[in-house]
Design an enzyme around this catalytic site. Structure first.
Site, mmCIF file in Angstrom:
data_model
loop_
_atom_site.group_PDB
_atom_site.id
_atom_site.type_symbol
_atom_site.label_atom_id
_atom_site.label_comp_id
_atom_site.label_asym_id
_atom_site.label_seq_id
_atom_site.Cartn_x
_atom_site.Cartn_y
_atom_site.Cartn_z
ATOM 1 N N GLU A 150 -11.357 -19.949 17.191
ATOM 2 C CA GLU A 150 -10.505 -20.962 17.499
ATOM 3 C C GLU A 150 -9.327 -21.033 18.179
ATOM 4 O OE1 GLU A 150 -11.358 -24.264 16.233
ATOM 5 O OE2 GLU A 150 -9.606 -24.648 17.367
ATOM 6 N N CYS A 262 0.064 -15.634 15.720
ATOM 7 C CA CYS A 262 -1.256 -15.294 16.121
ATOM 8 C C CYS A 262 -1.060 -14.082 17.178
ATOM 9 C CB CYS A 262 -2.092 -16.184 16.970
ATOM 10 S SG CYS A 262 -2.817 -17.332 15.835
HETATM 11 N N1 LIG Z 1 -2.788 -20.596 12.879
HETATM 12 C C1 LIG Z 1 -3.216 -20.823 13.908
HETATM 13 O O1 LIG Z 1 -2.498 -21.573 15.072
HETATM 14 C C2 LIG Z 1 -4.422 -20.259 14.511
HETATM 15 C C3 LIG Z 1 -5.184 -20.548 15.764
HETATM 16 C C4 LIG Z 1 -6.404 -19.876 15.995
HETATM 17 C C5 LIG Z 1 -6.683 -18.856 15.422
HETATM 18 N N2 LIG Z 1 -6.265 -18.540 13.906
HETATM 19 C C6 LIG Z 1 -6.915 -17.497 13.399
HETATM 20 O O2 LIG Z 1 -7.605 -18.241 12.046
HETATM 21 C C7 LIG Z 1 -7.580 -17.774 10.896
HETATM 22 C C8 LIG Z 1 -7.045 -18.244 9.801
HETATM 23 O O3 LIG Z 1 -5.416 -18.324 10.090
HETATM 24 P P1 LIG Z 1 -4.638 -19.611 9.446
HETATM 25 O O4 LIG Z 1 -3.296 -19.848 10.171
HETATM 26 O O5 LIG Z 1 -5.217 -20.873 9.202
HETATM 27 O O6 LIG Z 1 -4.360 -18.860 8.274
HETATM 28 P P2 LIG Z 1 -3.584 -19.309 6.764
HETATM 29 O O7 LIG Z 1 -2.875 -17.891 6.083
HETATM 30 O O8 LIG Z 1 -2.764 -20.506 6.952
HETATM 31 O O9 LIG Z 1 -4.882 -19.702 5.864
HETATM 32 C C9 LIG Z 1 -5.859 -18.908 5.395
HETATM 33 C C10 LIG Z 1 -6.126 -19.493 3.736
HETATM 34 O O10 LIG Z 1 -7.430 -18.790 3.529
HETATM 35 C C11 LIG Z 1 -7.328 -18.835 2.040
HETATM 36 N N3 LIG Z 1 -8.257 -17.723 1.533
HETATM 37 C C12 LIG Z 1 -8.306 -16.412 1.922
HETATM 38 N N4 LIG Z 1 -9.236 -15.787 1.266
HETATM 39 C C13 LIG Z 1 -10.127 -16.522 0.690
HETATM 40 C C14 LIG Z 1 -11.346 -16.667 0.001
HETATM 41 N N5 LIG Z 1 -11.892 -15.629 -0.358
HETATM 42 N N6 LIG Z 1 -11.944 -17.767 -0.432
HETATM 43 C C15 LIG Z 1 -11.385 -19.036 0.030
HETATM 44 N N7 LIG Z 1 -10.270 -19.310 0.460
HETATM 45 C C16 LIG Z 1 -9.357 -17.811 0.916
HETATM 46 C C17 LIG Z 1 -5.845 -18.434 1.801
HETATM 47 O O11 LIG Z 1 -5.678 -18.940 0.380
HETATM 48 C C18 LIG Z 1 -5.238 -19.389 2.788
HETATM 49 O O12 LIG Z 1 -5.060 -20.959 2.494
HETATM 50 C C19 LIG Z 1 -6.774 -16.497 11.460
HETATM 51 O O13 LIG Z 1 -7.781 -15.212 11.578
HETATM 52 C C20 LIG Z 1 -5.926 -16.587 12.558
HETATM 53 O O14 LIG Z 1 -5.656 -15.463 13.329
HETATM 54 C C21 LIG Z 1 -4.992 -19.051 13.557
#
Ligand SMILES: NC(=O)c1ccc[n+]([C@@H]2O[C@H](COP(=O)([O-])OP(=O)(O)OC[C@H]3O[C@@H](n4cnc5c(N)ncnc54)[C@H](O)[C@@H]3O)[C@@H](O)[C@H]2O)c1
Length: 446
Positions: A150, A262
């Site tokens: 993403e 990130c």
């Molecule tokens: N935040 C950004 O701008 C962005 C952009 C591109 C990619 N990413 C990538 O996307 C991924 C997610 O990032 P994010 O910022 O959304 O993280 P986040 O911490 O906001 O959300 C992750 C969610 O996953 C849940 N979770 C963890 N283990 C779980 C399980 N076993 N079952 C169900 N839920 C579970 C957590 O409770 C949490 O709500 C990361 O790898 C990040 O590098 C993030």
């Protein structure tokens, strides 16, 4: 299509809501039961413009649901994994605990021919490991594992998700390619921005993209330092460079160093992957090191603006999140800045339109204010750390009236020199000449 999203954080919630808005039937599963309860009450646990309305509309139309119980994946045709991949404590590798946990949880529940898609940012080879786990746990099933990294930016996440420059789909499997094309089909009219590659290539595209953008930012930050020494203006240098199509103007804004959830962790994880494979990514190594130093060095700018010491002074820091329009303070440049100011004996007041609750546990010594003006009350300097819209047009005469001294350190270069001269502020931007106002006769000098 029936889509399950594992993880309802910044990426999972936005992606899930957008897929539902495309017309798919989506369930977002998050193990954080409090978050799920809030979502089911119609409360959005993060600040992201437009998200509340999007979620509300799709829940109302019956296309979007939330659950804490993984068994709710039911007969989903596609299961996305969008859980966190933070930096592993101690060595900077991507911590894949949440990803593998999620895979083990879904394995027994998947239908016999599901497609599992990794949206989380994961190091090269993670898809192979996921496939291995699923084969072991579900020898009876025909499960495809795809990488679909993403690229959305917090603060503009819905726009980015719905109007992507490209959608990278990492799989060689024809059925999985068709399924992913079908999921994203509503997004395009005739020119699909789908880019099909193999899984490892897709995984690396994400890290290489983030490392490149981090490099662009760091490059212009170092040019900004040079501008300050030689009397050039970094905003004009950046514009002059960016007008060249080969370079492009985006990510050429000098500032306090990159932060966020990130870039810091992804550059670090990329370096670890390269080390594990005996490859030196020297450019990325330097970018990461320069950026770390820069974030704390921003406090020196404030010290210099206040004549060499901040001991006993009060500093108002406007903006605590790593970028505007989000409540995310993960690795925000404001954190090392404020910590350094505290270490140097300053009292710090903080104000952020959305990030104060997230900042409080990270910065417990900050005095939190209810507006930019109340933060500035009696302050010796205002530091603009994040370029929120509401900081772009502050009432400068009101600000000056409430401050102890008219000093602004603008780490995002959102004001023009002439405005500051007119308002009689001492004004310090990044990579530009400072405005030093003589209270009797306004002038500008380096
Ligand atoms: N935040 C950004 O701008 C962005 C952009 C591109 C990619 N990413 C990538 O996307 C991924 C997610 O990032 P994010 O910022 O959304 O993280 P986040 O911490 O906001 O959300 C992750 C969610 O996953 C849940 N979770 C963890 N283990 C779980 C399980 N076993 N079952 C169900 N839920 C579970 C957590 O409770 C949490 O709500 C990361 O790898 C990040 O590098 C993030």
């Amino acid at each position: 299509m029936r889509v399950t999203m594992i993880g309802a954080g910044y990426v999972g919630l936005v992606s899930g809501a957008c897929f539902a808005d495309f017309g798919h039937q989506v369930i977002c599963i998050d193990k954080d039961a409090t978050k799920v309860k809030a979502l089911n009450r119609g409360e959005i646990p993060i600040f992201e413009p437009g998200l509340a309305e999007l979620v509300e509309a799709n829940v109302r139309q019956g296309r979007l649901e939330f659950a804490a119980d993984t068994s709710r994946i039911g007969d989903a045709e596609v299961v996305f994994i969008a859980v966190g991949t933070p930096s592993r404590r101690g060595d900077g590798h991507a911590d894949l605990t949440f990803v593998y946990e999620a895979v083990r949880e879904i394995a027994p529940l998947l239908s016999k021919s599901a497609v599992v898609v990794t949206k989380s940012t994961v190091p090269v080879g993670t898809g192979d490991e996921i496939e291995h786990i699923l084969r072991e746990k579900r020898p009876d099933a025909e499960i495809q594992v795809v990488s679909n990294p993403e690229f959305l930016r917090e603060g503009a996440a819905i726009q980015d998700f719905k109007h992507p420059d490209r959608i990278v789909i990492g799989t060689d499997d024809p059925h999985a390619r068709t399924v992913l094309a079908e999921i994203y089909r509503p997004l395009y009219l005739n020119a699909p921005p789908l880019f099909y590659v193999n899984r490892r290539t897709a995984e690396l595209i994400k890290y290489a993209s983030n490392a490149f953008l981090a490099t662009k930012i760091t490059f212009i930050n170092e040019i900004a330092d040079l501008c300050e020494k030689v009397g050039a203006d970094v905003q004009e240098v950046a514009r002059g460079m960016g007008l060249d199509n080969r370079i492009g103007g985006k990510f050429l804004h000098a500032g306090p160093g990159f932060g966020g959830s990130c870039f810091p962790k992804d550059t670090s994880a990329l370096l670890k992957t390269a080390q594990d494979h005996g490859v030196a990514l020297r450019v990325v190594e330097v970018v990461a090191a320069v950026n770390e130093q820069r974030k704390r060095a921003m406090a020196r700018k404030v010290v210099a603006a206040l004549g060499g010491s901040v001991r006993g002074k009060t500093i108002a820091v406007l903006g605590l999140t790593f970028r505007p329009n989000t409540d995310d303070t993960r690795d925000s440049p404001a954190i090392p800045l404020i910590t350094a100011l505290h270490d140097l004996g300053a009292t710090v007041r903080g104000y952020d339109p959305a990030g104060m609750e997230q900042a409080k546990p990270l910065l417990p010594a900050v005095q939190y204010s209810t507006s930019a003006y109340s933060a500035a009350e009696g302050a010796d300097a205002v530091v603009i750390a994040t370029e929120w819209e509401q900081f772009r047009a502050l009432d400068l005469s009101r600000l000056k009236r409430v401050m102890a001294q008219p000093v602004i350190v603008d780490l995002r270069n959102i004001y023009r020199d002439d405005e500051m001269k007119r308002a009689q502020f001492r004004y310090f931007g990044i990579g530009r000449a400072a405005v030093i106002v003589d209270m009797r006769r306004p002038t500008s000098k380096r």
